[in-house]
Design an enzyme around this catalytic site. Structure first.
Site, PDB file in Angstrom:
ATOM      1  N   SER A 246      33.307  43.223  41.232  1.00  0.00           N
ATOM      2  CA  SER A 246      32.872  41.878  41.598  1.00  0.00           C
ATOM      3  C   SER A 246      33.936  41.276  42.496  1.00  0.00           C
ATOM      4  CB  SER A 246      32.713  41.019  40.343  1.00  0.00           C
ATOM      5  OG  SER A 246      33.996  40.704  39.842  1.00  0.00           O
ATOM      6  N   LYS A 247      33.676  40.046  42.918  1.00  0.00           N
ATOM      7  CA  LYS A 247      34.609  39.396  43.847  1.00  0.00           C
ATOM      8  C   LYS A 247      36.022  39.287  43.265  1.00  0.00           C
ATOM      9  CE  LYS A 247      31.604  36.866  46.900  1.00  0.00           C
ATOM     10  NZ  LYS A 247      30.714  35.730  46.826  1.00  0.00           N
ATOM     11  N   ARG A 248      36.114  39.297  41.927  1.00  0.00           N
ATOM     12  CA  ARG A 248      37.434  39.236  41.293  1.00  0.00           C
ATOM     13  C   ARG A 248      38.310  40.395  41.764  1.00  0.00           C
ATOM     14  NH1 ARG A 248      37.713  40.904  36.491  1.00  0.00           N
ATOM     15  NH2 ARG A 248      35.534  41.497  36.374  1.00  0.00           N
ATOM     16  N   GLY A 250      38.507  41.582  44.688  1.00  0.00           N
ATOM     17  CA  GLY A 250      38.825  41.520  46.117  1.00  0.00           C
ATOM     18  C   GLY A 250      37.551  41.649  46.928  1.00  0.00           C
TER      19      GLY A 250
END
Ligand code: GLU
Length: 489
Positions: A246-248, A250
């Protein structure tokens, strides 16, 4: 495999950017189609009007185009097929594999809540399937809204997944699911099956988060009398911490990597290894080689790990395999936008520029790395990397004296060419008592010439810079060292 030409599709929902997971799925479909002389189709699943945007559809096209994953035939927009999807659902009403359900959402919610309160699992109790034909007709005539529900038969639904082998679901665990809403629009699985039949898809390859949809879809194919495609469910992609990417973690959009200076070929190669192994420890592959090696036997069940460092490494491998003339169109715009050169300038000394790229590409992981390393060859005044300066110019007065000698030795050269440079600098080393430790000259000189502690071989650097610029840089370094200021001042 049968003698039918394989037809595969990538079916993204246009609700965001093109995610690396989506691109990986597209790539595997594309590879299979190319390998077996089939077609790779694109279907935009835009039925969720609230979440689908034209911008996302464009991002999908752009991402696929950047990667070079060209699709065959015209793009199919799922939202345009509602009429056919509905006709297929109504056909199931006619052939008796589905029935009208008059239960309202409110009634269903109430029954679900009651089941939950009693700690029972809720499953539609088929009460509308028990209505008499006259009752159904009278409700239809009275205009009572209805959904169309699929009647799940008894038994087990299984398929031989190309990744997971046999997967079976007992039908008793599948409730009679709705295929058509009261407004006549199809439910997701109905639209997918109706479209896949129409598109004559022979292999459905998608993420394994769709496994639970597959038994329902198989039942629909059967009810519609259509031949079943094969299925292959690809593993999810996780970050280094083992959690779903996920965006966590990067950047997860393909376009992010495009803007970070990653080559499309490297991105494809990296994506290919997320859930597939060509075997024999092969890792670095061109697109052609991937097509040649692709085989569903190499597809893996376990989640793939997305390691950005590996992507960088892969990019470095692809960069060094590219010819300088293929690299130039990728690097030139970046050099221009960094204000380091103009296109005309680079064009007017193309041989020099290509030699520079040849020297830098083997030391770079991204095109941005090339840009950073190219700066000293393109600008008049270099920036000194504080770390390089601190490390290689520790004793500043002694380094100033050394570089002065180097400057004199180089200025005296008759020919500005590597053999003469080497002879002269090695002689200087001898004279200064460095023995065979020429690095004692080369390292400080490297910082003087480039401001960096890493560069191509020192003689290559001198040749690329030319005599005037090299000696001017050495003079500037001496002045900087003698000014007594702190490193980086
Ligand atoms: N639209 C679905 C998704 O984006 C794919 C459906 C399919 O491949 O069957 O996950």
């Amino acid at each position: 495999m049968s003698d039918v030409t394989p037809r595969l599709r990538f079916a993204p929902s246009p609700t965001g950017y093109l995610h690396v997971g989506g691109a990986r799925t597209a790539l595997f479909n594309w590879l299979y189609a190319k390998k077996f002389g089939g077609q790779f189709l694109l279907r935009i699943e835009d039925t969720d009007k609230a979440r689908s945007t034209d911008e996302s559809t464009r991002a999908i096209f752009d991402g696929l185009n950047w990667l070079g994953l060209r699709w065959d035939e015209t793009v199919v927009y799922q939202g345009a097929n509602v009429e056919r999807n509905r006709a297929d659902a109504l056909r199931m009403l006619e052939n008796g594999t589905a029935y009208r359900c008059f239960c309202t959402q409110a009634e269903l919610a109430e029954r679900r809540a009651a089941a939950e309160a009693a700690k029972d699992s809720f499953k539609y109790d088929r009460r509308c399937d028990r209505l008499s034909a006259e009752e159904v007709q009278s409700r239809v005539d009275a205009g009572v809204p209805f959904t169309v529900r699929f009647r799940v038969p008894e038994g087990t639904t299984s398929w031989d997944d190309l990744v997971h082998e046999t997967i079976s679901f007992p039908n008793k665990d599948i409730e009679d699911f709705i295929v058509l809403r009261t407004d006549g629009t199809p439910i997701y699985n109905m639209a997918v099956v109706s479209d896949d039949i129409e598109m004559r898809i022979t292999l459905v390859m998608r993420g394994d988060d769709h496994i639970s949809n597959t038994p329902k879809q198989i039942l629909l194919y059967r009810a519609l009398g259509a031949p079943l495609p094969q299925f292959a469910h690809l593993p999810m992609i996780h970050g280094l911490d083992g959690k779903k990417l996920s965006k966590r973690h990067g950047a997860t959009a393909v376009s992010d990597y495009q803007h970070l200076g990653i080559l499309p070929g490297a991105m494809l190669n990296f994506l290919a290894l997320l859930g597939w192994s060509p075997g024999h420890d092969i890792e670095v592959m061109s697109m052609e080689r991937m097509v040649e090696l692709f085989d569903t036997k190499g597809l893996q069940k376990k989640a793939a790990i997305f390691d950005p460092k590996k992507l960088e490494w892969m990019n470095g491998q692809h960069l060094s395999l590219m010819s300088a003339s293929d690299l130039a169109p990728l690097v030139t715009p970046a050099l221009v936008s960094a204000g380091l050169a103009t296109t005309e300038d680079l064009y007017s000394r193309r041989d020099w520029y290509l030699t520079l790229l040849e020297l830098l590409k083997v030391r770079s992981r991204t095109t941005d790395d090339i840009v950073r390393q190219a700066a000293p060859y393109l600008v008049d005044e270099i920036r000194y990397d504080p770390e390089a300066e601190a490390k290689q110019w520790k004793d500043r007065p002694a380094t100033a004296a050394l570089l002065r000698e180097v400057g004199t030795a180089l200025r005296d050269l008759r020919e500005w060419e590597p053999a003469a440079m080497e002879e002269s600098l090695r002689a200087l080393g001898e004279r200064l008592g460095f023995g065979d430790k020429a690095g004692k000259i080369f390292q400080p000189l490297r910082v003087a010439l480039t401001g960096l502690s890493v560069s191509p071989g020192i003689f290559d650097v001198l040749v690329m810079l030319g005599r005037d610029r090299s000696t001017a840089r050495i003079d500037a370094a001496v002045a900087r060292l003698e000014s007594g200021g702190p490193p980086g001042a």
